[in-house]
Write a protein that holds these residues in place. Structure first.
Motif, PDB file in Angstrom:
ATOM      1  N   LEU A   1       0.859  -1.184   0.000  1.00  0.00           N
ATOM      2  CA  LEU A   1       0.000   0.000   0.000  1.00  0.00           C
ATOM      3  C   LEU A   1       0.898   1.238   0.000  1.00  0.00           C
ATOM      4  N   ALA A   2       0.345   2.380  -0.412  1.00  0.00           N
ATOM      5  CA  ALA A   2       1.133   3.615  -0.392  1.00  0.00           C
ATOM      6  C   ALA A   2       0.216   4.820  -0.247  1.00  0.00           C
ATOM      7  N   PHE A   3       0.702   5.804   0.513  1.00  0.00           N
ATOM      8  CA  PHE A   3      -0.081   7.009   0.802  1.00  0.00           C
ATOM      9  C   PHE A   3       0.846   8.222   0.870  1.00  0.00           C
ATOM     10  N   THR A   4       0.316   9.391   0.478  1.00  0.00           N
ATOM     11  CA  THR A   4       1.093  10.634   0.555  1.00  0.00           C
ATOM     12  C   THR A   4       0.312  11.707   1.311  1.00  0.00           C
ATOM     13  N   TYR A   5       1.051  12.610   1.970  1.00  0.00           N
ATOM     14  CA  TYR A   5       0.413  13.687   2.729  1.00  0.00           C
ATOM     15  C   TYR A   5      -0.267  14.688   1.798  1.00  0.00           C
ATOM     16  N   GLY A   6       0.181  14.802   0.543  1.00  0.00           N
ATOM     17  CA  GLY A   6      -0.409  15.793  -0.354  1.00  0.00           C
ATOM     18  C   GLY A   6       0.275  15.809  -1.703  1.00  0.00           C
ATOM     19  N   THR A   7      -0.087  16.807  -2.531  1.00  0.00           N
ATOM     20  CA  THR A   7       0.406  16.876  -3.913  1.00  0.00           C
ATOM     21  C   THR A   7       0.916  18.288  -4.238  1.00  0.00           C
ATOM     22  N   ASN A   8       1.613  18.903  -3.291  1.00  0.00           N
ATOM     23  CA  ASN A   8       2.214  20.229  -3.516  1.00  0.00           C
ATOM     24  C   ASN A   8       1.197  21.289  -3.904  1.00  0.00           C
ATOM     25  N   GLY A   9      -0.016  21.160  -3.384  1.00  0.00           N
ATOM     26  CA  GLY A   9      -1.016  22.177  -3.656  1.00  0.00           C
ATOM     27  C   GLY A   9      -1.661  22.086  -5.036  1.00  0.00           C
ATOM     28  N   ILE A  10      -1.217  21.103  -5.846  1.00  0.00           N
ATOM     29  CA  ILE A  10      -1.884  20.894  -7.144  1.00  0.00           C
ATOM     30  C   ILE A  10      -3.145  20.089  -6.846  1.00  0.00           C
ATOM     31  N   SER A  11      -4.311  20.616  -7.241  1.00  0.00           N
ATOM     32  CA  SER A  11      -5.524  19.942  -6.789  1.00  0.00           C
ATOM     33  C   SER A  11      -5.791  18.679  -7.595  1.00  0.00           C
ATOM     34  N   ILE A  12      -6.310  17.681  -6.890  1.00  0.00           N
ATOM     35  CA  ILE A  12      -6.709  16.431  -7.515  1.00  0.00           C
ATOM     36  C   ILE A  12      -8.082  16.699  -8.132  1.00  0.00           C
ATOM     37  N   PRO A  13      -8.284  16.394  -9.428  1.00  0.00           N
ATOM     38  CA  PRO A  13      -9.540  16.785 -10.079  1.00  0.00           C
ATOM     39  C   PRO A  13     -10.775  16.211  -9.383  1.00  0.00           C
ATOM     40  N   ALA A  14     -11.820  17.022  -9.296  1.00  0.00           N
ATOM     41  CA  ALA A  14     -13.084  16.585  -8.701  1.00  0.00           C
ATOM     42  C   ALA A  14     -13.598  15.376  -9.479  1.00  0.00           C
ATOM     43  N   GLY A  15     -14.080  14.374  -8.738  1.00  0.00           N
ATOM     44  CA  GLY A  15     -14.569  13.161  -9.381  1.00  0.00           C
ATOM     45  C   GLY A  15     -13.472  12.161  -9.666  1.00  0.00           C
ATOM     46  N   LYS A  16     -12.198  12.581  -9.465  1.00  0.00           N
ATOM     47  CA  LYS A  16     -11.076  11.660  -9.679  1.00  0.00           C
ATOM     48  C   LYS A  16     -10.243  11.538  -8.393  1.00  0.00           C
ATOM     49  N   GLU A  17     -10.938  11.613  -7.270  1.00  0.00           N
ATOM     50  CA  GLU A  17     -10.243  11.524  -5.978  1.00  0.00           C
ATOM     51  C   GLU A  17      -9.485  10.213  -5.841  1.00  0.00           C
ATOM     52  N   TYR A  18      -9.955   9.189  -6.544  1.00  0.00           N
ATOM     53  CA  TYR A  18      -9.292   7.871  -6.512  1.00  0.00           C
ATOM     54  C   TYR A  18      -7.857   7.931  -7.032  1.00  0.00           C
ATOM     55  N   SER A  19      -7.501   9.009  -7.766  1.00  0.00           N
ATOM     56  CA  SER A  19      -6.222   8.985  -8.479  1.00  0.00           C
ATOM     57  C   SER A  19      -5.005   9.056  -7.558  1.00  0.00           C
ATOM     58  N   VAL A  20      -5.174   9.591  -6.333  1.00  0.00           N
ATOM     59  CA  VAL A  20      -4.041   9.662  -5.397  1.00  0.00           C
ATOM     60  C   VAL A  20      -4.480   9.173  -4.022  1.00  0.00           C
ATOM     61  N   ASN A  21      -3.745   8.236  -3.464  1.00  0.00           N
ATOM     62  CA  ASN A  21      -4.011   7.786  -2.091  1.00  0.00           C
ATOM     63  C   ASN A  21      -3.419   8.802  -1.125  1.00  0.00           C
ATOM     64  N   LEU A  22      -4.291   9.583  -0.489  1.00  0.00           N
ATOM     65  CA  LEU A  22      -3.818  10.545   0.508  1.00  0.00           C
ATOM     66  C   LEU A  22      -3.770   9.889   1.884  1.00  0.00           C
ATOM     67  N   ILE A  23      -2.956  10.464   2.765  1.00  0.00           N
ATOM     68  CA  ILE A  23      -2.886   9.955   4.140  1.00  0.00           C
ATOM     69  C   ILE A  23      -4.173  10.388   4.837  1.00  0.00           C
ATOM     70  N   ASP A  24      -5.102   9.448   4.877  1.00  0.00           N
ATOM     71  CA  ASP A  24      -6.423   9.687   5.442  1.00  0.00           C
ATOM     72  C   ASP A  24      -6.735   8.402   6.201  1.00  0.00           C
ATOM     73  N   LYS A  25      -6.963   8.515   7.494  1.00  0.00           N
ATOM     74  CA  LYS A  25      -7.062   7.294   8.308  1.00  0.00           C
ATOM     75  C   LYS A  25      -8.185   6.368   7.856  1.00  0.00           C
ATOM     76  N   ASP A  26      -9.278   6.932   7.368  1.00  0.00           N
ATOM     77  CA  ASP A  26     -10.377   6.075   6.890  1.00  0.00           C
ATOM     78  C   ASP A  26      -9.954   5.278   5.663  1.00  0.00           C
ATOM     79  N   LEU A  27      -9.286   5.949   4.726  1.00  0.00           N
ATOM     80  CA  LEU A  27      -8.805   5.254   3.521  1.00  0.00           C
ATOM     81  C   LEU A  27      -7.766   4.192   3.895  1.00  0.00           C
ATOM     82  N   ILE A  28      -6.874   4.544   4.801  1.00  0.00           N
ATOM     83  CA  ILE A  28      -5.828   3.590   5.210  1.00  0.00           C
ATOM     84  C   ILE A  28      -6.460   2.356   5.859  1.00  0.00           C
ATOM     85  N   ARG A  29      -7.411   2.595   6.782  1.00  0.00           N
ATOM     86  CA  ARG A  29      -8.095   1.469   7.440  1.00  0.00           C
ATOM     87  C   ARG A  29      -8.796   0.584   6.416  1.00  0.00           C
TER      88      ARG A  29
END
Length: 375
Positions: free
Chosen positions: A171-199
């Motif tokens: 598995l892999a997760f990142t704290y963010g993307t340098n302020g470049i926004s992840i497109p709406a509706g494509k949130e799946y494209s980057v695994n962010l460090i989010d405890k719900d997603l990690i769980r």
């Protein structure tokens, strides 16, 4: 060599007379080596040094000749791809928005790297199409990858590798993307460090009956040689939720490693390992600590009797990303520090005294940070 485990079929155990004669074969322990390397960066000077003007191609393989035997002999090797392969048409670029020649990937594949983490703060550098192009390129090159996705289905599908009979989820997760926004509706494209997603992803991995879970975490403070409280808290959270190995990155410098004995909710204990940052593997950075790195080796055993995983041995090869300066042939070379230092000490005159001192200092810094912490 695949470790074959022999299980008796429970359906055949009804015949008691047979039980006396057929003894279940004792299941053998399986031991593997898992290796990990740090951030695979590609600044402008890196790809310019790899360029061959005569045939207009890129060749990064000379960067790695010194250390390729270490990465290729492990049973599985993992790295963090801290750039995009968005395609030549987008124009190659270094900092701050990276797009590298796919030949870099080819060279990394050539030294035996199997799995690449793509979740980091540079994964959105060339937008959503940069992510999809990167993953398409990694597929073509034959890499497994985790952390960014082209669809919700891909995000939900856990990468599991059977390594000589040990099933490992990555598995892999990142704290963010340098302020470049992840497109709406494509949130799946980057695994962010989010405890719900990690769980959720850990739970999905466990449903696949894996033997162990390895997580790449892109976290912490750049250029800090010690982890901050957020990293420590997240490591505890991952261990409590059943993760076995945590490979950290983002700091661009090494941070300490720890082997832990973790007590789970049911009272059982297990081995856990975290390295808070593996530093840069290759880059054009020259600030203190940014050229120091390691190839981490974990010896992992799955018990034939219990199926439990133990982390038996932890070692590393100290490496230095030597930058000879602009205009030189083979400008970048990952140096196997211990071997090179001992060559100088045994009279190898191709290494200057000042370079020897540079390498000795690097080795000292690495060993100081990585002196094992047991807790």
């Amino acid at each position: 060599g695949y470790g074959i485990s022999t299980k008796t079929n429970p359906d055949h155990n009804n015949n008691s007379s047979q039980d006396n004669t057929v003894q279940e074969a004792k299941k053998e322990d399986i031991t593997i080596t898992l290796s990990a390397i740090g951030d695979i960066m590609c600044h402008g000077p890196n790809y310019k040094a790899a360029y061959n003007a005569s045939n207009k191609t890129y060749d990064f393989s000379p960067f790695f000749t010194d250390i390729s035997s270490y990465t290729s002999k492990a049973d599985i090797t993992i790295g963090n791809l801290e750039t995009t392969f968005a395609g030549e048409a987008r124009g190659y670029s270094g900092y701050p928005t990276f797009n590298s020649p796919a030949e870099l990937g080819k060279a990394i594949k050539g030294i035996g790297v199997d799995v690449l983490c793509t979740a980091n703060n540079h994964c959105m550098d060339k937008g959503y199409s940069g992510i999809t192009n990167t993953l398409d390129t990694l597929d073509e090159l034959g890499f497994d990858h985790m952390g960014t996705s082209r669809s919700i289905e891909e995000q939900n599908k856990i990468l599991v590798k059977n390594v000589n009979g040990i099933n490992i989820a990555f598995l892999a997760f990142t704290y963010g993307t340098n302020g470049i926004s992840i497109p709406a509706g494509k949130e799946y494209s980057v695994n962010l460090i989010d405890k719900d997603l990690i769980r959720k992803q850990i739970a999905s991995a466990k449903e696949l009956n894996v033997d162990m879970i390895c997580v790449n975490m892109h976290w912490g403070i750049e250029y800090a040689t010690t982890p901050n409280n957020e990293q420590k808290g997240l490591a505890d959270f991952l261990f409590e939720n059943g993760v076995d190995v945590i490979l950290g990155s983002h700091a661009h410098v090494l941070q300490p490693m720890e082997k832990r004995t973790i007590t789970l909710e049911d009272g059982s204990v297990k081995d856990g390992f975290v390295i808070y940052s593996l530093g840069n593997f290759v880059s054009n950075q020259t600030d203190i600590n940014t050229q120091d790195t390691i190839i981490l080796n974990l010896q992992i055993t799955k018990s034939g009797e219990t199926g439990k995983i133990s982390i038996d041995d932890i070692s590393y090869i100290p490496v230095y990303c030597y930058n000879k300066g602009s205009g030189t042939k083979d400008r970048y070379k990952l140096i196997d520090l211990k071997t090179t230092i001992s060559q100088y000490e045994n009279g190898n005159s191709s290494i200057s005294a000042s370079l020897y001192n540079t390498f000795k200092s690097a080795l000292k810094r690495i060993d100081k940070i990585e002196s094992m912490q047991q807790s």
